[in-house]
Design a protein around this motif. Structure first.
Motif, mmCIF file in Angstrom:
data_model
loop_
_atom_site.group_PDB
_atom_site.id
_atom_site.type_symbol
_atom_site.label_atom_id
_atom_site.label_comp_id
_atom_site.label_asym_id
_atom_site.label_seq_id
_atom_site.Cartn_x
_atom_site.Cartn_y
_atom_site.Cartn_z
ATOM 1 N N VAL A 40 0.601 -1.204 -0.012
ATOM 2 C CA VAL A 40 -0.177 0.020 -0.004
ATOM 3 C C VAL A 40 0.861 1.317 0.007
ATOM 4 N N TYR A 41 2.138 1.169 0.841
ATOM 5 C CA TYR A 41 2.922 2.530 0.937
ATOM 6 C C TYR A 41 3.553 2.719 -0.552
ATOM 7 N N ALA A 42 3.797 1.322 -0.987
ATOM 8 C CA ALA A 42 4.700 1.761 -2.148
ATOM 9 C C ALA A 42 3.970 2.340 -3.353
ATOM 10 N N GLU A 43 2.643 1.677 -3.239
ATOM 11 C CA GLU A 43 1.372 2.310 -4.136
ATOM 12 C C GLU A 43 1.152 3.810 -4.054
ATOM 13 N N GLU A 44 1.156 4.253 -3.023
ATOM 14 C CA GLU A 44 0.942 5.727 -2.640
ATOM 15 C C GLU A 44 2.059 6.523 -2.966
ATOM 16 N N ALA A 45 3.288 5.902 -2.855
ATOM 17 C CA ALA A 45 4.478 6.801 -3.372
ATOM 18 C C ALA A 45 4.604 6.756 -4.521
ATOM 19 N N ARG A 46 4.263 5.885 -5.380
ATOM 20 C CA ARG A 46 4.120 5.928 -6.789
ATOM 21 C C ARG A 46 3.210 7.207 -7.399
ATOM 22 N N ARG B 187 6.319 6.711 5.683
ATOM 23 C CA ARG B 187 7.038 6.174 4.836
ATOM 24 C C ARG B 187 8.400 5.591 5.190
ATOM 25 N N GLY B 188 8.631 5.826 6.561
ATOM 26 C CA GLY B 188 9.984 5.204 7.245
ATOM 27 C C GLY B 188 9.749 3.863 7.751
ATOM 28 N N VAL B 189 8.096 3.349 7.501
ATOM 29 C CA VAL B 189 8.173 1.781 7.925
ATOM 30 C C VAL B 189 8.755 1.092 7.303
ATOM 31 N N THR B 190 8.660 1.180 5.863
ATOM 32 C CA THR B 190 9.399 0.153 5.019
ATOM 33 C C THR B 190 11.109 0.108 5.253
ATOM 34 N N ALA B 191 11.373 1.457 5.265
ATOM 35 C CA ALA B 191 13.095 1.543 5.568
ATOM 36 C C ALA B 191 13.493 0.959 7.060
ATOM 37 N N ARG B 192 12.554 1.141 8.145
ATOM 38 C CA ARG B 192 12.943 0.462 9.243
ATOM 39 C C ARG B 192 12.613 -0.965 9.227
ATOM 40 N N ARG B 193 11.700 -1.354 8.646
ATOM 41 C CA ARG B 193 11.798 -2.990 8.491
ATOM 42 C C ARG B 193 12.745 -3.456 7.683
ATOM 43 N N LYS B 194 13.495 -3.048 6.606
ATOM 44 C CA LYS B 194 14.669 -3.359 5.962
ATOM 45 C C LYS B 194 15.596 -3.536 6.806
ATOM 46 N N ARG B 195 15.987 -2.280 7.658
ATOM 47 C CA ARG B 195 17.015 -2.309 8.590
ATOM 48 C C ARG B 195 16.893 -3.481 9.505
ATOM 49 N N ASN B 196 15.762 -3.822 10.126
ATOM 50 C CA ASN B 196 15.443 -4.773 11.043
ATOM 51 C C ASN B 196 15.716 -6.367 10.398
ATOM 52 N N GLN B 197 15.664 -6.442 9.252
ATOM 53 C CA GLN B 197 15.950 -7.654 8.621
ATOM 54 C C GLN B 197 17.420 -7.823 8.611
ATOM 55 N N GLY B 198 18.135 -6.828 8.325
ATOM 56 C CA GLY B 198 19.603 -6.832 8.632
ATOM 57 C C GLY B 198 20.064 -7.261 9.849
ATOM 58 N N ARG B 199 19.395 -6.566 10.896
ATOM 59 C CA ARG B 199 19.494 -6.804 12.356
ATOM 60 C C ARG B 199 19.251 -8.234 12.644
ATOM 61 N N LEU B 200 18.095 -8.743 12.038
ATOM 62 C CA LEU B 200 17.916 -10.194 12.421
ATOM 63 C C LEU B 200 19.125 -11.265 11.742
ATOM 64 N N GLU B 201 19.665 -10.902 10.742
ATOM 65 C CA GLU B 201 20.589 -11.674 10.332
ATOM 66 C C GLU B 201 21.949 -11.561 11.304
ATOM 67 N N LYS B 202 22.170 -10.609 11.863
ATOM 68 C CA LYS B 202 23.262 -10.216 12.669
ATOM 69 C C LYS B 202 22.855 -10.997 13.804
ATOM 70 N N LEU B 203 21.402 -11.115 14.394
ATOM 71 C CA LEU B 203 21.013 -11.770 15.594
ATOM 72 C C LEU B 203 21.134 -13.136 15.483
ATOM 73 N N TYR B 204 20.846 -13.709 14.212
ATOM 74 C CA TYR B 204 21.175 -15.135 14.180
ATOM 75 C C TYR B 204 22.708 -15.412 14.075
ATOM 76 N N GLU B 205 23.517 -14.647 13.648
ATOM 77 C CA GLU B 205 25.126 -14.954 13.883
ATOM 78 C C GLU B 205 25.360 -15.005 15.374
ATOM 79 N N MET B 206 24.871 -13.884 16.039
ATOM 80 C CA MET B 206 25.293 -13.836 17.531
ATOM 81 C C MET B 206 24.924 -15.175 18.337
ATOM 82 N N ARG B 207 23.477 -15.737 18.021
ATOM 83 C CA ARG B 207 22.987 -16.805 18.603
ATOM 84 C C ARG B 207 23.705 -17.877 18.319
#
Length: 667
Positions: A211-217, A235-255
């Motif tokens: 929805v946010y992507a369609e509104e931006a277009r 619009r910061g929602v998507t950016a934060r979520r992408k950053r969180n995906q990177g953080r999840l990858e780091k979390l799995y490495e720490m585990r």
């Protein structure tokens, strides 16, 4: 053909503070809808509930309801003042349920309705409110943060009840796991409009980004100029979520790194830690045991600061394999001759309950430690031991001399209603020191998803979620290297939970988290400390789901599985006549009990039967995950649901039976 709705709103609008909170909303709820209501704090979710229930009047629109439809709200903060007992509260008002119906549900939830209302804890009040709401037999159930203040066993029970519920429900919740398991459609209240998508909450985030992507277009095509506030907020929602995906990858490495530092039994490798490792340790617990005295009647006295489980209720999550009571964290020679059960006599005629037994752990700088378990299992006691607030009866806890902690508790006691946001953050000034960096208070508010114009707003006018977010903003600004979070997710919306996950991931120090939010723990922690009420603390590299997997695996591995054939479904006594008699396991030491033939047979065969039941439950749940099943074949849906309920009951009984026998075998 779709069923006619039991309730509809057409063209709904409501003004608040001279502006439209929402306008021209259309809402239709069918008899068996399972709906998630999503929206930021302040979007009007609770207000929409009140409009649905006809508790407040709309400024425009038309409400239609099928005659005889009973609508019940489970409020986020029920009003208990003026009632002597929890039962008095449950039986108040028109349309109140019958006392025996309330007692029946209260018994399953494990709450004594005779308890004085004014001294009841948040968890007890929440269970009492649940007992009242569910006993009213609603056609439409409105659930406002139903899992707040509930422990894991109560949440699992509520999920099971709602899966069998024949009516419709609409849920506001920050508990992603709860919503993913139960909902089949999503209502999204966003910037004054209401969208509906026929997907459960599991598909919500992808839909939101679409929805946010369609509104931006669309905005780009129209050459629209977006306001800065709208850009960072929406619009910061998507950016934060992408950053969180990177953080999840780091979390799995720490585990993975943390798993390498734990023995197979789960305890920290204290004896072989290098000098370099020691310099990174911030908390070291060595063979820690903590007990509290029992009353004369044999019931535990209230553990200081510890929520209490109700007598007769299981300490662990219903339907999950239970750890053998008294199982050591790591096999080793006992340090004393005290009994290995969860309670015993340690002095002249004084009986004690062991809350924490022989617990060892080395907490490293940067660890994110999650503490989970049912109310009364010992979570708060363990937290106080690790932070030095409570002294152990045996063993020792060593804290780094440089440790400087910040605790964010679930009482939100710092949020005084008469103070302004500026007072809370900057003591009335314009600037705030954020971990040594000077920031303007209005700019810092934006970091925590606040409108900077709220800087002079009184705390008392903020919603519960906004107050929680303000407290997080205040405490995260302080310089510290240990952060203690006690139920941090209560009252937070999903966007704030994403933000909290992000802030915790970026925190330089060590974090201790007590929480019942399973999804938040899975996204955040590197190590989980799981308590089942026996005194044993499981130490698992990973989150809540990793702890659950360990518990299930332990039950499968102990005892060694028998090769004897399974009894027929009707019971253990109906097997073929030529079935060889299972032989008792060889004795492994003094104090072992020789079981009767029937007990020995149950002891050997029950683990395999429990596995069969787990597999059957998993197959049934996979079938029920089809969102169209109920509409396509309601009879099949009902049959499978009933079969799952029966299998869970049999599984719990089998686990309890096996545990009793295991205690006898192990002396």
């Amino acid at each position: 053909m779709a069923e006619a709705p039991i309730l509809s709103w057409e063209g709904l609008g409501l003004q608040q503070g001279g502006r439209w909170l929402f306008r021209d909303l259309d809402l239709h709820i069918a008899p068996r809808d399972r709906l998630a209501l999503i929206g930021r704090n302040g979007a009007g979710k609770t207000t929409l509930f009140k409009l649905i229930a006809d508790q407040i009047e709309a400024d425009k629109g038309r409400r239609s309801i099928q005659p005889g439809t009973r609508i019940v709200i489970l409020e986020q903060d029920p009003f208990f003042s003026g009632y002597d007992t929890l039962m008095d509260y449950a039986l108040h008002g028109p349309g109140a349920p019958a006392a025996h119906d309330v007692e029946a549900i209260a018994g399953q939830l494990g709450i004594d309705m005779a308890r004085p209302a004014d001294s009841a804890s948040g968890g007890e009040r929440r269970r009492a409110a649940l007992a009242r709401a569910l006993a009213m037999d609603p056609d439409l159930l409105l659930l406002d943060e139903p899992t707040n203040h509930l422990d894991l066993s109560a949440i699992e029970w509520l999920e099971s009840w709602l899966q069998r519920f024949n009516g419709a429900f609409l849920a506001i919740s920050h508990d992603r796991t709860f919503l993913k398991r139960l909902t089949r459609a999503t209502l999204w209240l966003d910037r004054g409009s209401l969208r509906r998508k026929e997907i459960g909450f599991g598909g919500y985030e992808a839909w939101e980004e679409q929805v946010y992507a369609e509104e931006a277009r669309a905005a780009e095509r129209l050459d629209a100029r977006l306001k800065l506030e709208a850009h960072w907020l929406e619009r910061g929602v998507t950016a934060r979520r992408k950053r969180n995906q990177g953080r999840l990858e780091k979390l799995y490495e720490m585990r993975a790194q943390r798993a390498a530092m734990l023995t197979p039994g789960g305890t920290a490798k204290l004896a072989i830690a290098s000098d370099d490792s020691k310099t990174k340790s911030v908390i070291v617990a060595e063979h820690v045991t903590k007990r509290f005295p029992l009353t004369v009647r044999g019931e535990p006295e209230a553990v200081p600061g510890e929520p209490q489980a109700v007598r007769g209720e299981p300490e662990a999550v219903p339907g999950e394999p239970q750890a053998v009571r008294g199982e050591p964290v790591e096999p080793r020679t006992p340090r004393d001759a005290r009994p290995s059960t969860s309670s015993g006599r340690t002095g002249e005629g004084v009986e004690y309950r062991t809350i924490i037994r022989d617990f060892s752990l080395r907490v490293q700088r940067g660890d994110r430690i999650g503490i989970v378990g049912s109310n009364g299992a010992g979570k708060t006691t363990l937290l106080k031991l690790l932070t030095g607030e409570l002294e152990p009866d045996e063993g020792k806890v060593t804290l780094a001399k440089t440790l400087s902690g910040v605790m964010i508790d679930q009482q939100r006691s710092l949020m005084q209603p008469g103070k302004t946001v500026r007072d809370i953050l900057a003591e009335g000034g314009d600037w705030i020191d954020v971990r040594g960096v000077r920031k303007h208070v209005q700019g810092y508010l934006k970091d925590f998803l606040f409108d900077p114009g709220l800087v002079d707003t009184k705390v008392g006018t903020l919603s519960g979620g906004e107050r929680s977010r303000l407290l997080l903003a205040r405490e995260f600004a302080r310089t510290s290297n240990l952060l203690v979070l006690d139920e941090p997710t209560n009252d937070l919306d999903l966007e704030t939970l994403d933000l909290l996950q992000e802030v915790v991931a970026d925190y330089d120090g060590t974090v201790l988290i007590v929480s019942h939010d399973r999804d938040f723990l899975d996204r955040t922690v590197t190590v989980t400390l799981g308590l089942d009420g026996s005194g044993v603390v499981d130490i698992v590299a990973g989150g809540y789901e990793d702890w659950q997997a360990k518990r299930a695996e332990r039950l499968r591995l102990r005892p060694e599985k028998s090769k004897s054939p399974l009894p027929p479904a009707g019971g253990a006594g109906g097997g073929p006549k030529n079935t060889p008699t299972p032989q008792p396991p060889p004795a492994s030491g003094a104090g072992k009990v020789k079981l009767s033939y029937k007990d020995q047979r149950d002891y050997e065969l029950l683990p395999a039967r429990i596995e069969e039941l787990e597999a059957a439950i998993a197959r049934g749940e996979e079938i029920l995950s089809d969102p169209d099943l109920f509409t396509r074949d309601p009879q099949k849906f009902a049959t499978i649901s009933k079969g799952i309920e029966t299998a869970r009951a049999e599984k719990e009984a089998a686990e309890e039976r096996w545990l009793e026998l295991a205690e006898q075998v192990e002396g």
